[in-house]
Design a protein around this motif. Structure first.
Motif, PDB file in Angstrom:
ATOM      1  N   ALA A  27       0.338  -1.066   8.223  1.00  0.00           N
ATOM      2  CA  ALA A  27      -0.441  -0.707   7.245  1.00  0.00           C
ATOM      3  C   ALA A  27      -1.332  -1.991   7.104  1.00  0.00           C
ATOM      4  CB  ALA A  27       0.394  -0.598   5.876  1.00  0.00           C
ATOM      5  N   LEU A  28      -1.174  -3.242   7.595  1.00  0.00           N
ATOM      6  CA  LEU A  28      -1.975  -4.177   7.694  1.00  0.00           C
ATOM      7  C   LEU A  28      -3.414  -3.831   8.521  1.00  0.00           C
ATOM      8  CD1 LEU A  28       0.207  -7.156   8.632  1.00  0.00           C
ATOM      9  CD2 LEU A  28      -0.596  -6.746   6.333  1.00  0.00           C
ATOM     10  N   GLU A  29      -3.413  -2.969   9.194  1.00  0.00           N
ATOM     11  CA  GLU A  29      -4.464  -2.411   9.784  1.00  0.00           C
ATOM     12  C   GLU A  29      -5.318  -1.709   8.999  1.00  0.00           C
ATOM     13  OE1 GLU A  29      -4.286  -0.898  13.997  1.00  0.00           O
ATOM     14  OE2 GLU A  29      -2.261  -1.712  14.100  1.00  0.00           O
ATOM     15  N   SER A  30      -4.523  -0.978   7.951  1.00  0.00           N
ATOM     16  CA  SER A  30      -5.461  -0.296   7.048  1.00  0.00           C
ATOM     17  C   SER A  30      -6.208  -1.143   5.917  1.00  0.00           C
ATOM     18  CB  SER A  30      -4.704   0.674   6.118  1.00  0.00           C
ATOM     19  OG  SER A  30      -4.566   1.761   7.059  1.00  0.00           O
ATOM     20  N   PHE A  31      -5.647  -2.204   5.654  1.00  0.00           N
ATOM     21  CA  PHE A  31      -6.075  -3.322   4.640  1.00  0.00           C
ATOM     22  C   PHE A  31      -7.217  -4.000   5.283  1.00  0.00           C
ATOM     23  CE2 PHE A  31      -1.734  -3.960   2.699  1.00  0.00           C
ATOM     24  CZ  PHE A  31      -1.636  -3.051   2.137  1.00  0.00           C
ATOM     25  N   ALA A  32      -7.342  -4.200   6.657  1.00  0.00           N
ATOM     26  CA  ALA A  32      -8.259  -4.687   7.654  1.00  0.00           C
ATOM     27  C   ALA A  32      -9.376  -3.628   7.258  1.00  0.00           C
ATOM     28  CB  ALA A  32      -7.999  -5.237   8.778  1.00  0.00           C
ATOM     29  N   ARG A  51     -12.159   6.953   2.908  1.00  0.00           N
ATOM     30  CA  ARG A  51     -11.048   6.864   3.957  1.00  0.00           C
ATOM     31  C   ARG A  51      -9.817   7.163   3.397  1.00  0.00           C
ATOM     32  NH1 ARG A  51      -7.806   2.412   5.303  1.00  0.00           N
ATOM     33  NH2 ARG A  51      -6.864   2.618   7.223  1.00  0.00           N
ATOM     34  N   THR A  52      -9.069   7.987   4.622  1.00  0.00           N
ATOM     35  CA  THR A  52      -7.919   8.448   4.216  1.00  0.00           C
ATOM     36  C   THR A  52      -7.066   7.962   5.154  1.00  0.00           C
ATOM     37  OG1 THR A  52      -8.163  10.503   5.679  1.00  0.00           O
ATOM     38  CG2 THR A  52      -8.508  10.719   3.187  1.00  0.00           C
ATOM     39  N   TRP A  53      -5.641   7.474   4.663  1.00  0.00           N
ATOM     40  CA  TRP A  53      -4.818   6.749   5.882  1.00  0.00           C
ATOM     41  C   TRP A  53      -3.517   7.003   5.429  1.00  0.00           C
ATOM     42  CZ3 TRP A  53      -2.904   2.024   3.299  1.00  0.00           C
ATOM     43  CH2 TRP A  53      -3.822   1.567   2.209  1.00  0.00           C
ATOM     44  N   VAL A  54      -2.359   7.149   6.327  1.00  0.00           N
ATOM     45  CA  VAL A  54      -0.978   7.487   6.338  1.00  0.00           C
ATOM     46  C   VAL A  54      -0.285   6.313   7.005  1.00  0.00           C
ATOM     47  CG1 VAL A  54       0.877   9.221   6.468  1.00  0.00           C
ATOM     48  CG2 VAL A  54      -1.341   9.947   5.541  1.00  0.00           C
ATOM     49  N   HIS A  55       0.690   5.934   6.525  1.00  0.00           N
ATOM     50  CA  HIS A  55       1.615   5.102   7.290  1.00  0.00           C
ATOM     51  C   HIS A  55       3.092   5.599   7.046  1.00  0.00           C
ATOM     52  CE1 HIS A  55      -1.364   2.186   8.540  1.00  0.00           C
ATOM     53  NE2 HIS A  55      -1.919   2.502   7.332  1.00  0.00           N
ATOM     54  N   VAL A 104      -6.148   6.988  -0.152  1.00  0.00           N
ATOM     55  CA  VAL A 104      -7.408   7.456  -0.352  1.00  0.00           C
ATOM     56  C   VAL A 104      -7.973   6.109  -0.803  1.00  0.00           C
ATOM     57  CG1 VAL A 104      -9.094   9.019  -0.920  1.00  0.00           C
ATOM     58  CG2 VAL A 104      -6.977   9.833  -0.789  1.00  0.00           C
ATOM     59  N   SER A 105      -9.058   5.635  -0.056  1.00  0.00           N
ATOM     60  CA  SER A 105     -10.057   4.592  -0.401  1.00  0.00           C
ATOM     61  C   SER A 105     -11.584   5.118  -0.542  1.00  0.00           C
ATOM     62  CB  SER A 105     -10.080   3.433   0.741  1.00  0.00           C
ATOM     63  OG  SER A 105      -8.856   3.025   0.787  1.00  0.00           O
ATOM     64  N   ILE A 106     -11.973   4.825  -1.911  1.00  0.00           N
ATOM     65  CA  ILE A 106     -13.344   5.075  -2.148  1.00  0.00           C
ATOM     66  C   ILE A 106     -14.178   3.863  -2.068  1.00  0.00           C
ATOM     67  CG2 ILE A 106     -14.998   5.907  -3.845  1.00  0.00           C
ATOM     68  CD1 ILE A 106     -12.764   7.736  -4.929  1.00  0.00           C
ATOM     69  N   VAL A 107     -15.004   3.596  -1.211  1.00  0.00           N
ATOM     70  CA  VAL A 107     -15.677   2.264  -1.097  1.00  0.00           C
ATOM     71  C   VAL A 107     -17.296   2.608  -1.319  1.00  0.00           C
ATOM     72  CG1 VAL A 107     -16.254   0.284   0.633  1.00  0.00           C
ATOM     73  CG2 VAL A 107     -14.327   2.110   1.016  1.00  0.00           C
ATOM     74  N   LEU A 108     -17.581   1.752  -2.423  1.00  0.00           N
ATOM     75  CA  LEU A 108     -18.780   1.743  -3.028  1.00  0.00           C
ATOM     76  C   LEU A 108     -19.600   0.475  -2.788  1.00  0.00           C
ATOM     77  CD1 LEU A 108     -17.974   3.707  -6.174  1.00  0.00           C
ATOM     78  CD2 LEU A 108     -19.059   4.675  -4.136  1.00  0.00           C
ATOM     79  N   SER A 109     -20.974   0.317  -3.340  1.00  0.00           N
ATOM     80  CA  SER A 109     -21.606  -0.914  -3.233  1.00  0.00           C
ATOM     81  C   SER A 109     -22.124  -1.341  -4.579  1.00  0.00           C
ATOM     82  CB  SER A 109     -22.825  -0.606  -2.249  1.00  0.00           C
ATOM     83  OG  SER A 109     -23.588  -1.947  -2.653  1.00  0.00           O
ATOM     84  N   GLU A 110     -21.956  -2.337  -5.320  1.00  0.00           N
ATOM     85  CA  GLU A 110     -22.739  -2.731  -6.182  1.00  0.00           C
ATOM     86  C   GLU A 110     -23.760  -3.657  -6.242  1.00  0.00           C
ATOM     87  OE1 GLU A 110     -19.901  -4.508  -9.279  1.00  0.00           O
ATOM     88  OE2 GLU A 110     -19.476  -5.977  -7.714  1.00  0.00           O
ATOM     89  N   GLN A 111     -24.548  -3.353  -5.030  1.00  0.00           N
ATOM     90  CA  GLN A 111     -26.086  -4.048  -4.913  1.00  0.00           C
ATOM     91  C   GLN A 111     -26.787  -3.669  -5.733  1.00  0.00           C
ATOM     92  OE1 GLN A 111     -27.970  -5.830  -1.956  1.00  0.00           O
ATOM     93  NE2 GLN A 111     -26.292  -6.244  -0.427  1.00  0.00           N
ATOM     94  N   ASP A 112     -26.979  -2.266  -6.117  1.00  0.00           N
ATOM     95  CA  ASP A 112     -27.996  -1.908  -6.930  1.00  0.00           C
ATOM     96  C   ASP A 112     -27.524  -1.530  -8.395  1.00  0.00           C
ATOM     97  OD1 ASP A 112     -29.667  -1.556  -4.665  1.00  0.00           O
ATOM     98  OD2 ASP A 112     -29.063   0.248  -4.319  1.00  0.00           O
ATOM     99  N   TYR A 265     -11.406  -9.350  10.081  1.00  0.00           N
ATOM    100  CA  TYR A 265     -10.741  -9.129   8.927  1.00  0.00           C
ATOM    101  C   TYR A 265      -9.223  -8.809   9.124  1.00  0.00           C
ATOM    102  CZ  TYR A 265     -14.649  -9.236   5.724  1.00  0.00           C
ATOM    103  OH  TYR A 265     -15.870  -9.442   4.960  1.00  0.00           O
ATOM    104  N   LEU A 266      -9.015  -8.125  10.419  1.00  0.00           N
ATOM    105  CA  LEU A 266      -7.583  -7.906  10.825  1.00  0.00           C
ATOM    106  C   LEU A 266      -6.694  -9.404  11.050  1.00  0.00           C
ATOM    107  CD1 LEU A 266      -5.185  -6.058  11.621  1.00  0.00           C
ATOM    108  CD2 LEU A 266      -6.208  -5.794  14.031  1.00  0.00           C
ATOM    109  N   GLU A 267      -7.304 -10.089  11.632  1.00  0.00           N
ATOM    110  CA  GLU A 267      -6.975 -11.484  11.821  1.00  0.00           C
ATOM    111  C   GLU A 267      -6.455 -12.255  10.714  1.00  0.00           C
ATOM    112  OE1 GLU A 267      -7.614 -15.509  14.784  1.00  0.00           O
ATOM    113  OE2 GLU A 267      -9.187 -14.103  14.187  1.00  0.00           O
ATOM    114  N   ARG A 268      -7.340 -12.035   9.656  1.00  0.00           N
ATOM    115  CA  ARG A 268      -7.211 -12.844   8.476  1.00  0.00           C
ATOM    116  C   ARG A 268      -6.104 -12.330   7.770  1.00  0.00           C
ATOM    117  NH1 ARG A 268     -12.227 -13.701   4.137  1.00  0.00           N
ATOM    118  NH2 ARG A 268     -11.611 -11.826   3.426  1.00  0.00           N
ATOM    119  N   VAL A 269      -5.989 -10.751   7.625  1.00  0.00           N
ATOM    120  CA  VAL A 269      -5.039 -10.102   7.071  1.00  0.00           C
ATOM    121  C   VAL A 269      -3.594 -10.234   7.584  1.00  0.00           C
ATOM    122  CG1 VAL A 269      -4.010  -7.848   6.567  1.00  0.00           C
ATOM    123  CG2 VAL A 269      -6.451  -8.137   6.023  1.00  0.00           C
TER     124      VAL A 269
END
Length: 280
Positions: A27-32, A51-55, A104-112, A265-269
């Motif tokens: 699951a560390l790979e999913s966090f990365a 993104r959808t993921w199952v472990h 399920v991860s919903i990834v949004l930007s708050e630049q705008d 990011y994987l190395e960091r996690v």
């Protein structure tokens, strides 16, 4: 009145379905992967993503779980039960991942547009309600006392929790993550976490108030909706919903040029997790 569904209506969505490919991986790979998408979407190097993921059998520990006075006895108990233990990089307490739990991860930007923490939660609540129209407004968000990883945005039907939401914020990107207990027994998963706290605490008083788990307050969507619902069914629902919300849905995983960022990011996690689990 804010229209939270409006955050889900984009010209383009990116759909990264890893519900099959991540099962045997850590699951560390999913966090990365989520950190990578946070960076890419936040910096507008990618359109918003889901993104959808199952472990397979994994217990994701929170920072406070790692501080249980007898955690060195609790982790072997999890391993004997067939579960790996890792420490999460976002808020919350211990949760159970297995083949019947869809993340399920919903990834949004708050630049705008700035997206505060309550808004992130409300967007995910709106998304889950749209995914399961047969449940409609029976899906409520409030803390379910006695559940594992309790929070003000526990998702429940008739007082029984089937999902919890967390957030990860990085480089102006926001990953709002939900774990959906789709199949199997919610109460059996809760029993495992109850055992974690029983062994980890052994009756000791601690400054942090760990939840007293009541397995009967947790259930899967299959149980709550009284229907045969699988993780694959829900992934198909997500794909159909995205096609209704966007003019274009980009399918596929990380591009070759994005993999260098993922490796960072994987190395960091992985390093952070190793430090958290190291004893002494």
């Amino acid at each position: 009145m804010i229209n939270y569904e409006a955050f889900l209506q984009n010209p383009e969505w990116r759909f990264v379905d890893e519900s099959m490919t991540t099962r045997t991986r850590s699951a560390l790979e999913s966090f990365a992967a989520d950190d990578t998408l946070c960076h890419l979407v936040g910096q507008q190097m990618s359109v918003p993503a889901i993104r959808t993921w199952v472990h397979e059998q994994t217990v994701v520990l929170g920072i406070q779980d790692h501080r249980l006075p007898h955690i060195e006895q609790a982790i072997p108990m999890l391993e004997q039960a067939g579960y790996k233990a890792i420490v999460r990089n976002s808020g919350g307490l211990a949760v159970v991942l297995d083949e019947g739990v869809l993340n399920v991860s919903i990834v949004l930007s708050e630049q705008d547009t700035a997206i505060d923490i309550p808004t992130g939660y409300e967007v995910m609540l709106a998304f889950v309600r749209m995914l399961f129209p047969e449940a409609g407004n029976r899906i409520e968000a409030y803390e379910i006392v006695g559940s594992y990883c309790p929070g003000s945005y526990d998702l429940s039907i008739d007082g029984r929790k089937f999902a919890g939401i967390s957030q990860r914020r990085l480089r102006q990107g926001i990953a709002v993550q939900v774990y959906l207990c789709v199949e199997g027994s919610g109460s059996e998963r809760a029993e495992l976490i109850r055992d974690l706290y029983d062994i980890g605490l052994q009756g000791e008083e601690t400054k942090f108030a760990y939840p007293v788990i009541q397995p009967e307050v947790m259930a899967s969507l299959s149980e709550l909706l009284d229907m045969k619902l699988t993780v694959s069914d829900v992934v198909i629902r997500i794909q159909l919903l995205l096609r209704a919300l966007a003019e274009n849905v980009l399918m596929g995983g990380l591009e070759p040029e994005e993999m260098e960022l993922y490796a960072f990011y994987l190395e960091r996690v992985v390093e952070r997790n190793a430090k958290m689990l190291a004893r002494g």
